[in-house]
Design an enzyme around this catalytic site. Structure first.
Site, PDB file in Angstrom:
ATOM      1  CD  GLU A 141      -1.659   0.533   8.695  1.00 16.93           C
ATOM      2  OE1 GLU A 141      -2.854   0.663   8.976  1.00 16.93           O
ATOM      3  OE2 GLU A 141      -1.178  -0.479   8.168  1.00 16.93           O
ATOM      4  N   GLY A 183      16.320  -7.144  33.901  1.00 20.24           N
ATOM      5  CA  GLY A 183      17.649  -6.647  34.275  1.00 20.24           C
ATOM      6  C   GLY A 183      18.601  -6.722  33.090  1.00 20.24           C
ATOM      7  CG  PHE A 195      -1.855   1.081   1.396  1.00 25.19           C
ATOM      8  CD1 PHE A 195      -3.098   1.012   0.782  1.00 25.19           C
ATOM      9  CD2 PHE A 195      -1.557   2.181   2.177  1.00 25.19           C
ATOM     10  CE1 PHE A 195      -4.022   2.045   0.934  1.00 25.19           C
ATOM     11  CE2 PHE A 195      -2.475   3.219   2.329  1.00 25.19           C
ATOM     12  CZ  PHE A 195      -3.712   3.142   1.708  1.00 25.19           C
TER      13      PHE A 195
HETATM   14  N1  CAA Z   1     -12.914   8.698   5.728  1.00 24.61           N
HETATM   15  C1  CAA Z   1     -13.346   9.321   4.613  1.00 24.61           C
HETATM   16  N2  CAA Z   1     -12.881  10.501   4.226  1.00 24.61           N
HETATM   17  C2  CAA Z   1     -11.968  11.096   5.015  1.00 24.61           C
HETATM   18  C3  CAA Z   1     -11.475  10.495   6.195  1.00 24.61           C
HETATM   19  C4  CAA Z   1     -12.008   9.242   6.542  1.00 24.61           C
HETATM   20  N3  CAA Z   1     -11.599   8.611   7.629  1.00 24.61           N
HETATM   21  N4  CAA Z   1     -10.562  11.319   6.745  1.00 24.61           N
HETATM   22  C5  CAA Z   1     -10.476  12.399   5.960  1.00 24.61           C
HETATM   23  N5  CAA Z   1     -11.321  12.252   4.905  1.00 24.61           N
HETATM   24  C6  CAA Z   1     -11.570  13.182   3.815  1.00 24.61           C
HETATM   25  C7  CAA Z   1     -12.191  14.479   4.327  1.00 24.61           C
HETATM   26  O1  CAA Z   1     -13.582  14.358   4.448  1.00 24.61           O
HETATM   27  C8  CAA Z   1     -11.773  15.468   3.243  1.00 24.61           C
HETATM   28  O2  CAA Z   1     -12.573  15.308   2.112  1.00 24.61           O
HETATM   29  P1  CAA Z   1     -13.717  16.414   1.736  1.00 24.61           P
HETATM   30  O3  CAA Z   1     -12.983  17.711   1.544  1.00 24.61           O
HETATM   31  O4  CAA Z   1     -14.307  15.868   0.479  1.00 24.61           O
HETATM   32  O5  CAA Z   1     -14.649  16.436   2.902  1.00 24.61           O
HETATM   33  C9  CAA Z   1     -10.398  14.937   2.847  1.00 24.61           C
HETATM   34  O6  CAA Z   1     -10.327  13.572   3.240  1.00 24.61           O
HETATM   35  C10 CAA Z   1      -9.261  15.688   3.505  1.00 24.61           C
HETATM   36  O7  CAA Z   1      -9.452  15.583   4.910  1.00 24.61           O
HETATM   37  P2  CAA Z   1      -8.984  16.688   5.912  1.00 24.61           P
HETATM   38  O8  CAA Z   1      -9.488  18.025   5.478  1.00 24.61           O
HETATM   39  O9  CAA Z   1      -9.339  16.216   7.282  1.00 24.61           O
HETATM   40  O10 CAA Z   1      -7.399  16.651   5.652  1.00 24.61           O
HETATM   41  P3  CAA Z   1      -6.199  16.990   6.596  1.00 24.61           P
HETATM   42  O11 CAA Z   1      -5.029  17.154   5.714  1.00 24.61           O
HETATM   43  O12 CAA Z   1      -6.533  18.087   7.548  1.00 24.61           O
HETATM   44  O13 CAA Z   1      -6.043  15.677   7.510  1.00 24.61           O
HETATM   45  C11 CAA Z   1      -5.230  13.427   7.831  1.00 24.61           C
HETATM   46  C12 CAA Z   1      -5.957  14.406   6.936  1.00 24.61           C
HETATM   47  C13 CAA Z   1      -6.227  12.816   8.785  1.00 24.61           C
HETATM   48  C14 CAA Z   1      -4.108  14.058   8.627  1.00 24.61           C
HETATM   49  C15 CAA Z   1      -4.643  12.391   6.851  1.00 24.61           C
HETATM   50  O14 CAA Z   1      -3.783  13.030   5.946  1.00 24.61           O
HETATM   51  C16 CAA Z   1      -3.937  11.256   7.538  1.00 24.61           C
HETATM   52  O15 CAA Z   1      -4.593  10.324   7.984  1.00 24.61           O
HETATM   53  N6  CAA Z   1      -2.564  11.290   7.600  1.00 24.61           N
HETATM   54  C17 CAA Z   1      -1.803  10.178   8.070  1.00 24.61           C
HETATM   55  C18 CAA Z   1      -1.358   9.338   6.901  1.00 24.61           C
HETATM   56  C19 CAA Z   1      -1.215   7.893   7.237  1.00 24.61           C
HETATM   57  O16 CAA Z   1      -1.898   7.354   8.099  1.00 24.61           O
HETATM   58  N7  CAA Z   1      -0.357   7.220   6.504  1.00 24.61           N
HETATM   59  C20 CAA Z   1      -0.214   5.820   6.621  1.00 24.61           C
HETATM   60  C21 CAA Z   1       0.494   5.258   5.402  1.00 24.61           C
HETATM   61  S1  CAA Z   1       0.225   3.508   5.219  1.00 24.61           S
HETATM   62  C22 CAA Z   1       1.211   2.801   6.342  1.00 24.61           C
HETATM   63  O17 CAA Z   1       1.808   3.450   7.153  1.00 24.61           O
HETATM   64  C23 CAA Z   1       1.247   1.282   6.274  1.00 24.61           C
HETATM   65  C24 CAA Z   1       2.193   0.660   7.187  1.00 24.61           C
HETATM   66  O18 CAA Z   1       3.013   1.302   7.760  1.00 24.61           O
HETATM   67  C25 CAA Z   1       2.218  -0.742   7.413  1.00 24.61           C
HETATM   68  P1  FAD Z   2       6.092  13.441   9.378  1.00 24.29           P
HETATM   69  O1  FAD Z   2       4.742  13.496   8.810  1.00 24.29           O
HETATM   70  O2  FAD Z   2       7.121  14.310   8.792  1.00 24.29           O
HETATM   71  O3  FAD Z   2       6.000  13.698  10.941  1.00 24.29           O
HETATM   72  C1  FAD Z   2       7.129  14.063  11.734  1.00 24.29           C
HETATM   73  C2  FAD Z   2       6.610  14.371  13.142  1.00 24.29           C
HETATM   74  O4  FAD Z   2       5.715  15.491  13.094  1.00 24.29           O
HETATM   75  C3  FAD Z   2       5.802  13.217  13.744  1.00 24.29           C
HETATM   76  O5  FAD Z   2       6.003  13.149  15.129  1.00 24.29           O
HETATM   77  C4  FAD Z   2       4.365  13.634  13.466  1.00 24.29           C
HETATM   78  O6  FAD Z   2       3.422  13.053  14.342  1.00 24.29           O
HETATM   79  C5  FAD Z   2       4.457  15.148  13.644  1.00 24.29           C
HETATM   80  N1  FAD Z   2       3.382  15.844  12.938  1.00 24.29           N
HETATM   81  C6  FAD Z   2       3.197  15.946  11.583  1.00 24.29           C
HETATM   82  N2  FAD Z   2       2.076  16.640  11.328  1.00 24.29           N
HETATM   83  C7  FAD Z   2       1.542  16.987  12.525  1.00 24.29           C
HETATM   84  C8  FAD Z   2       0.378  17.694  12.922  1.00 24.29           C
HETATM   85  N3  FAD Z   2      -0.488  18.192  12.026  1.00 24.29           N
HETATM   86  N4  FAD Z   2       0.142  17.878  14.236  1.00 24.29           N
HETATM   87  C9  FAD Z   2       0.998  17.364  15.157  1.00 24.29           C
HETATM   88  N5  FAD Z   2       2.118  16.671  14.849  1.00 24.29           N
HETATM   89  C10 FAD Z   2       2.375  16.478  13.557  1.00 24.29           C
HETATM   90  N6  FAD Z   2       3.669   4.327   4.359  1.00 24.29           N
HETATM   91  C11 FAD Z   2       2.954   3.789   3.351  1.00 24.29           C
HETATM   92  O7  FAD Z   2       2.293   4.491   2.599  1.00 24.29           O
HETATM   93  N7  FAD Z   2       2.945   2.445   3.165  1.00 24.29           N
HETATM   94  C12 FAD Z   2       3.644   1.586   3.940  1.00 24.29           C
HETATM   95  O8  FAD Z   2       3.600   0.384   3.728  1.00 24.29           O
HETATM   96  C13 FAD Z   2       4.422   2.130   5.014  1.00 24.29           C
HETATM   97  N8  FAD Z   2       5.172   1.327   5.799  1.00 24.29           N
HETATM   98  C14 FAD Z   2       6.037   1.891   6.708  1.00 24.29           C
HETATM   99  C15 FAD Z   2       6.953   1.099   7.378  1.00 24.29           C
HETATM  100  C16 FAD Z   2       7.902   1.663   8.214  1.00 24.29           C
HETATM  101  C17 FAD Z   2       8.905   0.799   8.904  1.00 24.29           C
HETATM  102  C18 FAD Z   2       7.923   3.085   8.403  1.00 24.29           C
HETATM  103  C19 FAD Z   2       8.961   3.745   9.276  1.00 24.29           C
HETATM  104  C20 FAD Z   2       6.983   3.869   7.787  1.00 24.29           C
HETATM  105  C21 FAD Z   2       6.041   3.295   6.918  1.00 24.29           C
HETATM  106  N9  FAD Z   2       5.159   4.077   6.191  1.00 24.29           N
HETATM  107  C22 FAD Z   2       4.405   3.541   5.183  1.00 24.29           C
HETATM  108  C23 FAD Z   2       5.185   5.523   6.353  1.00 24.29           C
HETATM  109  C24 FAD Z   2       4.467   6.014   7.608  1.00 24.29           C
HETATM  110  O9  FAD Z   2       3.093   5.895   7.478  1.00 24.29           O
HETATM  111  C25 FAD Z   2       4.929   7.464   7.851  1.00 24.29           C
HETATM  112  O10 FAD Z   2       6.285   7.410   8.262  1.00 24.29           O
HETATM  113  C26 FAD Z   2       4.068   8.181   8.851  1.00 24.29           C
HETATM  114  O11 FAD Z   2       2.764   8.383   8.363  1.00 24.29           O
HETATM  115  C27 FAD Z   2       4.696   9.520   9.287  1.00 24.29           C
HETATM  116  O12 FAD Z   2       5.091  10.291   8.186  1.00 24.29           O
HETATM  117  P2  FAD Z   2       6.566  10.938   8.122  1.00 24.29           P
HETATM  118  O13 FAD Z   2       7.508   9.843   8.376  1.00 24.29           O
HETATM  119  O14 FAD Z   2       6.682  11.683   6.864  1.00 24.29           O
HETATM  120  O15 FAD Z   2       6.619  11.923   9.352  1.00 24.29           O
END
Ligand code: CAA
Ligand code: FAD
Length: 379
Positions: free
Chosen positions: A363, A339, A123
């Site tokens: 996530e 320890g 993803f």
């Molecule tokens: N369901 C449906 N729609 C949603 C939603 C939800 N849960 N959350 C937000 N949206 C929609 C909003 O309704 C909005 O759409 P509309 O304008 O049409 O209403 C749009 O998305 C943008 O939302 P926001 O205005 O709230 O956007 P934002 O920038 O202020 O905040 C956020 C968005 C919640 C911070 C989002 O960017 C977020 O979740 N960031 C974290 C990213 C993340 O989790 N990455 C994980 C990568 S995968 C991974 O990490 C896998 C792994 O490691 C194993």
């Molecule tokens: P940043 O977004 O730059 O954040 C840096 C710091 O600022 C964090 O402490 C954060 O919480 C804080 N911060 C940022 N914005 C705000 C805010 N608005 N308010 C308060 N604090 C804030 N991504 C995928 O898409 N797919 C994957 O399969 C996947 N696997 C991963 C596996 C590993 C081992 C790692 C390390 C990461 C993986 N990720 C994956 C990415 C992961 O989801 C991101 O690292 C995570 O979402 C944070 O983004 P960033 O690293 O750019 O940190």
């Protein structure tokens, strides 16, 4: 209200527990040390049906509920979070996303081999400059009529080199901001798609994390998921369930460390009695057990709500926020209870402590979970 698991759920949990003890535990220290992907174990998990647990059996899935999935995640994570993250990504991000939002043709072609475990998926949302701020996608997908031209870089992709199918989020209409984002299915081996070197990580070292580069990659139009502009909603909706999986992973890491600490505290003697008989240690164990139980209830509740068809955005984020903090706190205490022995690899708790940290980052970081929770409670 009742808190019992069904007979089927108990059987699935036992199967995962046995598998973790018999198949994941041997070699887990070496895999961590040498950053070795658990390829044979992932194959076996596919055969056991752990890679497409919630998918409809007509697409080769197990047709199970989310609670069963969290039970499996918890048990696998007690031993090897590098293996359980493969289960989490494949089930709740890739298979769920395709089953819920894919076309029939996409399900036939891509979901079936993913749900059976014949293939694994990835993803791809995060980028070098778009992690938490996920709407700022720099990867572009230019509409060329019957195909899209994909350009950009994805960062930190779990299953980066081992996946066959990649769900890639990219910007098609920058002027529309998040409403212009799309999600695509990209096959490994598509010309212009290259995989960067494996990241050398603090924890989940067996998991293969890579950056991915897309240079004029042609993606057929039929590989777009959902309507034009649905990609950001797709990512958010999919991550809602993913966060329950990672919460269960955090719970498992905490429970695994606690079980080791409990056994060690009963066995290790100091000042003429087991260290568990010193109140300072007994109270640590009491705190750990209480925190873990509270995390478990949040995780099960979020999973149950998803199974009931109720909204679960808030509950999933709460479960992930809380369980990942518990994983960090409990694993640190588990090392303390061991320890000096806790500081060396043979006793497993130092690895669990290192693995725990990622559950507060991926996530959606803990800060992002608080953003989601606060917006919900304030709305
Ligand atoms: N369901 C449906 N729609 C949603 C939603 C939800 N849960 N959350 C937000 N949206 C929609 C909003 O309704 C909005 O759409 P509309 O304008 O049409 O209403 C749009 O998305 C943008 O939302 P926001 O205005 O709230 O956007 P934002 O920038 O202020 O905040 C956020 C968005 C919640 C911070 C989002 O960017 C977020 O979740 N960031 C974290 C990213 C993340 O989790 N990455 C994980 C990568 S995968 C991974 O990490 C896998 C792994 O490691 C194993
Ligand atoms: P940043 O977004 O730059 O954040 C840096 C710091 O600022 C964090 O402490 C954060 O919480 C804080 N911060 C940022 N914005 C705000 C805010 N608005 N308010 C308060 N604090 C804030 N991504 C995928 O898409 N797919 C994957 O399969 C996947 N696997 C991963 C596996 C590993 C081992 C790692 C390390 C990461 C993986 N990720 C994956 C990415 C992961 O989801 C991101 O690292 C995570 O979402 C944070 O983004 P960033 O690293 O750019 O940190």
């Amino acid at each position: 209200m009742h808190f019992e698991l069904s007979e089927e759920q108990q059987m699935i949990r036992q199967a995962a527990r046995d598998f973790a003890q018999n198949e994941l535990k041997p070699g887990v220290i070496e895999r961590d040390e040498h950053q070795k992907f658990p390829a044979a174990q992932v194959k076996s998990m596919g055969e056991l049906g752990f890679l497409g647990m919630m998918v409809d059996p007509k697409y080769n899935g197990g047709g199970m509920d989310t609670v069963s999935y969290t039970l499996v995640m918890e048990e696998l994570s007690k031993i090897d979070a590098s293996a359980s993250v493969v289960v989490s990504v494949n089930n709740s991000l890739v298979c769920y996303g395709l089953e819920k939002y894919g076309t029939e043709a996409q399900k036939e072609k891509y979901l079936k081999p993913l749900a059976s475990g014949e293939q694994i998926g990835a993803f791809c949302l995060s980028e070098p400059e778009a992690g938490s701020d996920a709407t700022s996608q720099h990867t572009t997908a230019e509409d060329k009529g019957d195909y899209y031209l994909l350009n950009g870089t994805k960062n930190w992709i779990t299953n980066g080199s081992t996946a066959s199918t990649y769900l890639v989020i990219a910007q098609t209409h920058p002027e529309l901001k998040h409403k212009g984002i799309n999600a695509f299915i990209v096959e490994k081996g598509t010309p212009g798609f290259t995989i960067g070197p494996k990241e050398n990580k603090l924890g989940i070292r067996g998991s293969d994390t890579h950056s991915l580069m897309f240079n004029d990659v042609k993606v057929p139009k039929e590989n777009r998921i959902g309507e034009d502009g649905f990609g950001f909603k797709f990512a958010m909706k999919t991550l809602e369930g993913g966060r329950i999986g990672i919460a269960a992973q955090a719970l498992g890491i905490a429970a695994g460390a606690y079980e080791l600490a409990l056994a060690y505290a009963k066995e290790r003697k100091a000042f003429g009695k087991p260290i568990a008989d010193h109140q300072a240690i007994a109270f640590k164990l009491a705190d750990m057990a209480t925190q873990i139980e509270a995390a478990r209830l949040l995780v099960y509740k979020a999973a149950w709500m998803k199974d009931q068809g109720l909204p679960y955005t808030l509950e999933g984020s709460m479960a992930k926020l809380f369980a990942s903090k518990v994983a960090m706190d409990v694993t640190v205490e588990a090392v303390q209870i061991h320890g000096g022995y806790g500081f060396v690899k043979e006793y497993h708790v130092e690895r669990l402590m290192r693995d725990a940290k990622i559950t507060q980052i991926y996530e959606g970081t803990s800060e992002i979970q608080k953003l989601v929770i606060s917006r919900s409670v304030l709305s």
